[in-house]
Design a protein around this motif. Structure first.
Motif, PDB file in Angstrom:
ATOM      1  N   ASP A 417       0.814  -1.217   0.000  1.00 26.53           N
ATOM      2  CA  ASP A 417       0.000   0.000   0.000  1.00 26.53           C
ATOM      3  C   ASP A 417       0.847   1.267   0.000  1.00 26.53           C
ATOM      4  O   ASP A 417       0.414   2.314  -0.474  1.00 26.53           O
ATOM      5  CB  ASP A 417      -0.957  -0.003   1.204  1.00 26.53           C
ATOM      6  N   MET A 418       2.078   1.165   0.526  1.00 27.61           N
ATOM      7  CA  MET A 418       2.964   2.332   0.486  1.00 27.61           C
ATOM      8  C   MET A 418       3.481   2.560  -0.934  1.00 27.61           C
ATOM      9  O   MET A 418       3.574   3.694  -1.400  1.00 27.61           O
ATOM     10  CB  MET A 418       4.130   2.140   1.463  1.00 27.61           C
ATOM     11  N   TYR A 419       3.792   1.474  -1.625  1.00 29.39           N
ATOM     12  CA  TYR A 419       4.187   1.612  -3.038  1.00 29.39           C
ATOM     13  C   TYR A 419       3.025   2.179  -3.855  1.00 29.39           C
ATOM     14  O   TYR A 419       3.200   3.012  -4.731  1.00 29.39           O
ATOM     15  CB  TYR A 419       4.601   0.254  -3.619  1.00 29.39           C
ATOM     16  N   LEU A 420       1.834   1.678  -3.528  1.00 24.18           N
ATOM     17  CA  LEU A 420       0.637   2.136  -4.243  1.00 24.18           C
ATOM     18  C   LEU A 420       0.431   3.644  -4.035  1.00 24.18           C
ATOM     19  O   LEU A 420       0.104   4.377  -4.974  1.00 24.18           O
ATOM     20  CB  LEU A 420      -0.587   1.360  -3.725  1.00 24.18           C
ATOM     21  N   ALA A 421       0.664   4.094  -2.796  1.00 23.23           N
ATOM     22  CA  ALA A 421       0.526   5.526  -2.501  1.00 23.23           C
ATOM     23  C   ALA A 421       1.519   6.338  -3.330  1.00 23.23           C
ATOM     24  O   ALA A 421       1.191   7.427  -3.817  1.00 23.23           O
ATOM     25  CB  ALA A 421       0.741   5.775  -1.016  1.00 23.23           C
ATOM     26  N   LEU A 422       2.729   5.774  -3.515  1.00 18.75           N
ATOM     27  CA  LEU A 422       3.738   6.481  -4.315  1.00 18.75           C
ATOM     28  C   LEU A 422       3.296   6.560  -5.780  1.00 18.75           C
ATOM     29  O   LEU A 422       3.451   7.597  -6.437  1.00 18.75           O
ATOM     30  CB  LEU A 422       5.087   5.777  -4.180  1.00 18.75           C
ATOM     31  N   VAL A 423       2.733   5.462  -6.291  1.00 22.98           N
ATOM     32  CA  VAL A 423       2.232   5.462  -7.679  1.00 22.98           C
ATOM     33  C   VAL A 423       1.124   6.515  -7.822  1.00 22.98           C
ATOM     34  O   VAL A 423       1.125   7.314  -8.767  1.00 22.98           O
ATOM     35  CB  VAL A 423       1.703   4.052  -8.070  1.00 22.98           C
ATOM     36  N   PHE A 424       0.205   6.543  -6.867  1.00 25.11           N
ATOM     37  CA  PHE A 424      -0.856   7.558  -6.909  1.00 25.11           C
ATOM     38  C   PHE A 424      -0.261   8.962  -6.757  1.00 25.11           C
ATOM     39  O   PHE A 424      -0.801   9.927  -7.294  1.00 25.11           O
ATOM     40  CB  PHE A 424      -1.908   7.298  -5.832  1.00 25.11           C
ATOM     41  N   GLY A 425       0.849   9.057  -6.020  1.00 24.28           N
ATOM     42  CA  GLY A 425       1.523  10.345  -5.874  1.00 24.28           C
ATOM     43  C   GLY A 425       2.015  10.856  -7.217  1.00 24.28           C
ATOM     44  O   GLY A 425       1.869  12.045  -7.542  1.00 24.28           O
ATOM     45  N   VAL A 426       2.589   9.956  -8.004  1.00 24.50           N
ATOM     46  CA  VAL A 426       3.079  10.336  -9.335  1.00 24.50           C
ATOM     47  C   VAL A 426       1.893  10.746 -10.224  1.00 24.50           C
ATOM     48  O   VAL A 426       1.934  11.771 -10.915  1.00 24.50           O
ATOM     49  CB  VAL A 426       3.892   9.179  -9.971  1.00 24.50           C
ATOM     50  N   ILE A 427       0.813   9.952 -10.168  1.00 21.78           N
ATOM     51  CA  ILE A 427      -0.387  10.293 -10.952  1.00 21.78           C
ATOM     52  C   ILE A 427      -0.914  11.673 -10.515  1.00 21.78           C
ATOM     53  O   ILE A 427      -1.228  12.530 -11.339  1.00 21.78           O
ATOM     54  CB  ILE A 427      -1.497   9.215 -10.763  1.00 21.78           C
ATOM     55  N   GLY A 428      -0.964  11.892  -9.191  1.00 23.42           N
ATOM     56  CA  GLY A 428      -1.466  13.159  -8.666  1.00 23.42           C
ATOM     57  C   GLY A 428      -0.586  14.333  -9.077  1.00 23.42           C
ATOM     58  O   GLY A 428      -1.091  15.402  -9.417  1.00 23.42           O
ATOM     59  N   TYR A 429       0.734  14.111  -9.080  1.00 18.89           N
ATOM     60  CA  TYR A 429       1.662  15.179  -9.465  1.00 18.89           C
ATOM     61  C   TYR A 429       1.448  15.572 -10.928  1.00 18.89           C
ATOM     62  O   TYR A 429       1.347  16.755 -11.261  1.00 18.89           O
ATOM     63  CB  TYR A 429       3.105  14.718  -9.236  1.00 18.89           C
ATOM     64  N   VAL A 430       1.371  14.558 -11.795  1.00 14.59           N
ATOM     65  CA  VAL A 430       1.138  14.832 -13.224  1.00 14.59           C
ATOM     66  C   VAL A 430      -0.214  15.541 -13.397  1.00 14.59           C
ATOM     67  O   VAL A 430      -0.340  16.505 -14.157  1.00 14.59           O
ATOM     68  CB  VAL A 430       1.181  13.519 -14.054  1.00 14.59           C
ATOM     69  N   ALA A 431      -1.214  15.071 -12.640  1.00 18.87           N
ATOM     70  CA  ALA A 431      -2.556  15.672 -12.736  1.00 18.87           C
ATOM     71  C   ALA A 431      -2.517  17.144 -12.328  1.00 18.87           C
ATOM     72  O   ALA A 431      -3.076  18.006 -13.011  1.00 18.87           O
ATOM     73  CB  ALA A 431      -3.538  14.905 -11.850  1.00 18.87           C
ATOM     74  N   ARG A 432      -1.841  17.457 -11.230  1.00 18.33           N
ATOM     75  CA  ARG A 432      -1.758  18.849 -10.771  1.00 18.33           C
ATOM     76  C   ARG A 432      -1.060  19.728 -11.791  1.00 18.33           C
ATOM     77  O   ARG A 432      -1.468  20.851 -12.054  1.00 18.33           O
ATOM     78  CB  ARG A 432      -0.938  18.928  -9.479  1.00 18.33           C
ATOM     79  N   LYS A 433       0.033  19.202 -12.363  1.00 16.90           N
ATOM     80  CA  LYS A 433       0.834  20.001 -13.288  1.00 16.90           C
ATOM     81  C   LYS A 433       0.138  20.220 -14.623  1.00 16.90           C
ATOM     82  O   LYS A 433       0.472  21.131 -15.365  1.00 16.90           O
ATOM     83  CB  LYS A 433       2.193  19.298 -13.519  1.00 16.90           C
ATOM     84  N   THR A 434      -0.821  19.340 -14.952  1.00 18.70           N
ATOM     85  CA  THR A 434      -1.428  19.436 -16.286  1.00 18.70           C
ATOM     86  C   THR A 434      -2.930  19.759 -16.232  1.00 18.70           C
ATOM     87  O   THR A 434      -3.609  19.663 -17.256  1.00 18.70           O
ATOM     88  CB  THR A 434      -1.204  18.121 -17.080  1.00 18.70           C
ATOM     89  N   GLY A 435      -3.431  20.131 -15.055  1.00 17.25           N
ATOM     90  CA  GLY A 435      -4.809  20.615 -14.966  1.00 17.25           C
ATOM     91  C   GLY A 435      -5.890  19.555 -14.877  1.00 17.25           C
ATOM     92  O   GLY A 435      -7.054  19.840 -15.166  1.00 17.25           O
ATOM     93  N   TYR A 436      -5.519  18.320 -14.480  1.00 14.11           N
ATOM     94  CA  TYR A 436      -6.545  17.288 -14.219  1.00 14.11           C
ATOM     95  C   TYR A 436      -6.736  17.239 -12.708  1.00 14.11           C
ATOM     96  O   TYR A 436      -5.772  16.957 -11.995  1.00 14.11           O
ATOM     97  CB  TYR A 436      -6.079  15.913 -14.704  1.00 14.11           C
TER      98      TYR A 436
END
Lengths: 502, 171
Positions: A417-436
């Motif tokens: 679940d910690m690895y999963l949180a990191l994967v979601f972190g990357v998704i969230g970072y890309v989303a924030r930077k690109t307006g999703y």
């Protein structure tokens, strides 16, 4: 289930005598609500040996006080550092965090506390008075209606949380697909799991929340020295007790707003499984739809903070209605309460109101007393809590990452679940930077399993006919509403462009 | 001169390449998901196809919108905002590596030592090595406070390392 004023007066007076149980539960609830992963449900599970040993009435009061205060606690990090403590507070940062960035964090906390307390208190009192009618709401909403409500939820979030509706919809439907990962509820076939056994039981919510909000935020804010703007820092340094008092005044001046958004929360809370996250977003959208200044939402607008906070606290008493009236828990915490009460031999349902009215109405009296005590204990803390925003991102980011990753581990205690949180972190970072918008993805992840369950039920009843989703009158009305809600922003945009050109 | 004009022209355009990262990931995931449900009973396929096809349709609309902007010369497919400011790329990648290290090493070092090491290294990284004493003190207080809250108070079964084992023996 008839209204008996003497019973209620006696019940409230009696509940006040349990202040010694309520007070520690409030502080514990605020702490666990504020830390992602430490929900009220988890904490009640951890404390089960204690609550099982208590007298049923005392145990119930403790659980209810912890439940109500954790809901409020979840809004604190959402406002101060853009990290909701639970999914129910996912709509709170939309306007709460911009207020903090402007140096109005203390005021935002005061507004949030007053909205939460009065919203929760009002919903509790209405629930007490209208229990027989409220309990009927769940009976009108079947699988087909719930499918449309879920899709409505996604489309609402797409139109409110994201500046670009198309991107918001993509984020929401991507979240739904992620929410579909795991074994289906009927055939138990694993789908989209990439071979990970840990995903057979669906995508866990806390790692998704931690990754999308906390980890991505921590990677995002390191560009600045602090999360506050330069003007925000100056405003923050000047803020004294007056900011708290000003926040209280502002919130009280919007009393009507608190009332109707908390009612939205209450009605949605009565529907089993619907939950605080949906209620908060629906209330936010409704608040913006009826506002004279919708363009201010998302920029630190007071009404945009009041709506989700009143609504998610309105949900709290609503979730207890199906539990007490028909024995169906409206959420995880209510389910645990059911277990504890059943352990003590208490049977839920209409008979409970005749045989043990103090247990049937007791949770609502406990909730009302909790909210009453909470306003006096938490308001003075707003000034000190808001100081966290002046901490440099050099220290803030690593603290956020390490402690929220721990939070991701806690519910299931899987390293995965910690690895999963990191994967979601990357998704969230890309989303924030690109307006999703990250909130749209999260709501998709929350609604995905629910949508699939209702879909499967509806399809089973119709023997696989997809047209079943248009077979109910109420659902069809909701479909029309959904299409209109998607068309309105586009039509308004065209109309404004046409008006500007004319 | 021509190079300068080209650079100005590039700066004027919207960089929309980054906007395609999530949709492409979503598209690939949706196709993979469809692949995993080929053998599932039809009733269990319908809802996934319903949501997946809507998602692909929405991605198609976005691709058309971006394609039109690129064709009109108002946008290009550079990554743009997602990698800006470039000066933070090394720090961000280093922080990502430290976070990954945190998750990997916590199994052997245990909660307290891993949090202390991660906090110290990450704070020194972000603060360019300044205030070492303060950083170690903060990391020490927070990791020990975390130990008391999560492991002692909440009884979280977090991986135990040398520190947790020593404390268990002592108390």
């Amino acid at each position: 289930m008839e209204f008996d004023p003497a019973l209620f007066i006696d019940l409230f007076a009696r509940t006040f005598t349990f202040w010694w149980v309520i007070l520690p539960a409030i502080f514990l609830g605020l702490i666990v609500g504020a830390i992602p992963g430490f929900s009220a449900a988890n904490t009640i599970i951890i404390l089960l040996p204690m609550t099982l040993a208590m007298d049923p009435e005392v145990g119930l009061i403790f659980m209810v006080a912890l439940y109500a205060s954790s809901r409020m606690g979840a809004g604190i990090p959402a406002i101060l550092v853009n990290i909701p403590g639970t999914a129910g507070a996912a709509a709170t940062p939309l306007d709460g965090y911009p207020m903090t960035k402007q140096g109005r964090g203390q005021q935002a906390l005061a507004i949030s506390f007053v909205s939460s307390v009065f919203g929760g208190l009002l919903a509790t009192i209405i629930t007490l008075l209208a229990m027989p009618w409220l309990s009927q709401v769940a009976f009108y909403l079947h699988s087909v209606e719930m499918i449309v409500i879920m899709l409505f939820g996604i489309s609402l979030i797409a139109t409110i949380a994201a500046r670009d509706t198309l991107k918001g919809l993509i984020a929401g439907f991507f979240g739904l697909m992620i929410g579909y990962i795991g074994a289906d509820v009927v055939y138990e076939t694993p789908r989209g799991t990439f071979g990970f056994l840990e995903l057979y039981d669906k995508v866990p919510l806390i790692p998704a929340l931690v990754g999308l909000f906390a980890v991505s935020e921590a990677f995002f804010v390191i560009e600045g020295e602090s999360i506050l703007s330069k003007r925000g820092k100056e405003a923050m340094q000047k803020a004294g007790w007056a900011a708290t008092i000003e926040g209280v005044k502002i919130a009280l001046s919007k009393w009507w707003h608190i009332i109707w958004t908390s009612m939205i929360g209450l009605v949605i809370g009565v529907v089993p499984g619907a939950g605080a996250a949906i209620a908060a977003f629906v209330a936010y959208q409704q608040s913006r739809a009826f506002s004279k200044t919708p363009e201010l939402y998302g920029t630190g607008h007071v009404e945009g903070l009041i709506a989700p906070e009143s609504a998610n606290n309105g949900v709290t008493s609503g979730t207890l209605v199906p539990l007490l009236v028909i024995g169906i828990p409206g959420g995880a915490t209510a389910a645990i309460m059911l277990v504890v009460l059943q352990y003590h031999g208490v049977t839920m349902g209409p008979d409970l109101f005749m045989e043990s009215p103090e247990l049937a109405y007791g949770p609502f009296a406990a909730m009302a007393v909790t909210y009453f005590i909470m306003i006096f204990t938490i308001l003075p803390l707003a000034r000190y809590m808001s100081r966290i925003t002046v901490v440099s991102t050099i220290y803030m980011s690593p603290i956020i990452i390490s402690f929220t990753l721990v939070g991701a581990f806690v519910p299931r205690q899987y390293m995965f679940d910690m690895y999963l949180a990191l994967v979601f972190g990357v998704i969230g970072y890309v989303a924030r930077k690109t307006g999703y918008h990250t909130a749209a993805i999260l709501i998709g992840v929350i609604l995905g399993p629910l949508l699939e369950t209702y879909f499967l039920r509806a399809l089973k009843m119709s023997e696989g006919d997809i047209m079943v989703i248009f077979s109910k009158d109420l659902a069809n009305v909701l479909w029309v509403g959904l299409v209109i809600s998607l068309c309105i922003p586009y039509a308004m945009q065209r109309w404004r462009a046409w008006k500007a050109a004319a | 001169m021509t190079e300068n004009n080209e650079n100005t022209d590039k700066a004027d355009k919207n960089s929309l390449g980054g906007d395609l990262i999530l949709p492409i990931a979503a598209f690939i995931f949706t196709l993979y998901y469809f692949y995993t449900i080929i053998d599932v009973p039809r009733i269990a396929q319908i809802s996934a196809f319903f949501v997946g096809i809507i998602l692909i349709f929405l991605i198609g609309l976005l691709a058309i919108r971006i394609g039109r902007e690129v064709k009109a010369g108002t946008a290009d497919l550079r990554l743009g905002g997602i990698i800006e400011p470039r000066s933070f790329i090394p720090k961000r990648l280093a922080l990502l590596a430290l976070t990954l290290g945190f998750i990997i090493f916590v199994q052997w070092l245990g909660f307290t030592l891993t949090v202390f090491t991660f906090l110290s290294l990450a704070m020194l990284l972000l603060g360019n090595g300044r205030n070492k004493g303060f950083v170690f003190a903060i990391a020490g207080i927070l990791s020990f406070g975390g130990y008391l809250l999560f492991i002692v108070a909440f009884k979280t079964r977090f991986p135990a390392g040398p520190f947790e084992q020593l404390m268990e023996r002592l108390f």
